[in-house]
Design a protein around this motif. Structure first.
Motif, mmCIF file in Angstrom:
data_model
loop_
_atom_site.group_PDB
_atom_site.id
_atom_site.type_symbol
_atom_site.label_atom_id
_atom_site.label_comp_id
_atom_site.label_asym_id
_atom_site.label_seq_id
_atom_site.Cartn_x
_atom_site.Cartn_y
_atom_site.Cartn_z
ATOM 1 N N LYS A 15 0.844 -1.204 0.000
ATOM 2 C CA LYS A 15 0.000 0.000 0.000
ATOM 3 C C LYS A 15 0.879 1.253 0.000
ATOM 4 C CE LYS A 15 -3.595 -2.742 2.075
ATOM 5 N NZ LYS A 15 -4.844 -2.793 2.804
ATOM 6 N N ASN A 68 -0.898 -0.560 -9.069
ATOM 7 C CA ASN A 68 -1.914 -0.025 -9.982
ATOM 8 C C ASN A 68 -1.246 0.174 -11.336
ATOM 9 O OD1 ASN A 68 -4.363 1.057 -10.899
ATOM 10 N ND2 ASN A 68 -3.875 3.120 -10.208
ATOM 11 N N GLU A 100 -9.530 -0.387 -1.975
ATOM 12 C CA GLU A 100 -9.179 0.991 -1.611
ATOM 13 C C GLU A 100 -9.186 1.889 -2.851
ATOM 14 O OE1 GLU A 100 -5.585 -0.015 0.457
ATOM 15 O OE2 GLU A 100 -6.803 -0.976 1.997
ATOM 16 N N ARG A 101 -8.839 1.342 -3.985
ATOM 17 C CA ARG A 101 -8.890 2.131 -5.218
ATOM 18 C C ARG A 101 -10.346 2.290 -5.677
ATOM 19 N NH1 ARG A 101 -4.492 4.296 -6.385
ATOM 20 N NH2 ARG A 101 -5.620 5.334 -8.024
ATOM 21 N N ARG A 102 -11.141 1.248 -5.453
ATOM 22 C CA ARG A 102 -12.557 1.373 -5.824
ATOM 23 C C ARG A 102 -13.222 2.415 -4.917
ATOM 24 N NH1 ARG A 102 -14.672 -3.669 -8.640
ATOM 25 N NH2 ARG A 102 -12.973 -5.168 -8.703
ATOM 26 N N PHE A 105 -10.703 6.103 -5.117
ATOM 27 C CA PHE A 105 -10.230 6.644 -6.395
ATOM 28 C C PHE A 105 -11.163 6.319 -7.555
ATOM 29 C CE2 PHE A 105 -6.624 5.993 -3.565
ATOM 30 C CZ PHE A 105 -6.110 7.279 -3.504
ATOM 31 N N GLU A 107 -12.525 3.822 -8.783
ATOM 32 C CA GLU A 107 -12.318 2.662 -9.662
ATOM 33 C C GLU A 107 -13.649 1.920 -9.814
ATOM 34 O OE1 GLU A 107 -9.778 0.992 -11.935
ATOM 35 O OE2 GLU A 107 -8.582 1.397 -10.168
#
Ligand code: PGA
Length: 256
Positions: A15, A68, A100-102, A105, A107
């Motif tokens: 992370k 990513n 966490e990206r979804r 950010f 996603e």
């Protein structure tokens, strides 16, 4: 039985942790700690640690991944990193669609699909993350949701490309919370993932697919989780930042 034919993969997901200087120190500890691993060992590290990680792990059994990747090949995407940029450095894996990206950010399943295809086209092995929230689990839609996430993520991925795909089941409520899914819950969803991949690509492809569990996997619970027939490895957050803890999980996967 089928499990023996699949690649067990323990991947650390660092992370947003470790400066390049700190990464160097951790990798120096990791190399001797995992050198006898009977499974594939991967560390997915921040972009700024990739060069250090690739250099230091050359000639060892540790593989390097990013956290990513952008879906375009190049162009006016300030701040983004392409698959070609990663493979050129010697990066092999990339985490795609982490919750966490979804969550933070924006996603979506569609961008996860685009990134998965871009990663494969660029020669990277995507570790595609899927998983439900606590509310979704309580609503009883876990299996439907995960099936949908897998189907969309793999849309347009060929059977040949699938050989380089890893799917990580990460229940959102178990990430970084210390709350692990029970080994039966992990097994149930990992089996459902294999089933949907079987429906899409046939049984042989499904049998060969590595499905990881992630979410508070640690030195204490890894053996039980990894002992399940459909759990082929782990995506490890917190416990991947400590070489001794990570090595215990690698040993547990070796026993499988
Ligand atoms: P955790 O994170 O092991 O700290 O729960 C797992 C992940 O987010 O990949």
């Amino acid at each position: 039985m089928d499990k023996q034919n699949r690649k067990a993969i323990i991947a650390g997901n660092w992370k947003m942790n470790k400066t390049a200087t700190e990464a160097k120190a951790l990798i120096h500890e990791l190399i001797p700690a995992v050198k006898d691993a009977g499974c594939e060992v991967v560390i997915c590290v921040p972009f700024t640690d990739l060069v250090t990680a690739v250099e230091l792990t050359k000639g060892t059994n540790i593989h390097v991944g990013a956290e990513n990747v952008h879906f375009e090949k190049s162009g006016a995407f300030t701040g983004e990193i392409s698959a070609d940029m990663l493979t050129d450095l010697g990066v092999e894996y990339v985490v795609i669609g982490h919750s966490e990206r979804r969550q933070y950010f924006a996603e979506t399943d569609e961008t996860v699909n685009k990134r998965t295809k871009a990663a494969l086209a660029g020669g990277l092995k995507p570790i595609v993350c899927v998983g439900e929230s606590l509310t979704q689990r309580e609503q009883g839609v876990t299996e439907e949701l995960v099936r949908m996430q897998v189907k969309i993520a793999l849309n347009g991925v060929t059977e040949d490309e699938l050989k380089n795909v890893v799917i990580a089941y990460e229940p959102i409520w178990a990430i970084g919370t210390g709350k692990t899914a029970t080994s039966d819950q992990a097994e149930e969803v990992c089996a459902a993932i294999r089933k949907v991949v079987g429906e899409l690509y046939g049984e042989t492809a499904a049998k060969g697919l590595t499905v990881q569990y992630g979410g508070s996997m640690n030195a204490k619970n890894a053996e039980e989780l990894l002992g399940k027939p459909n759990v082929d490895g782990g995506l490890i957050g917190g416990a991947s930042l400590k070489a001794d803890q990570f090595a215990i999980i690698v040993d547990a996967a070796t026993k499988g």
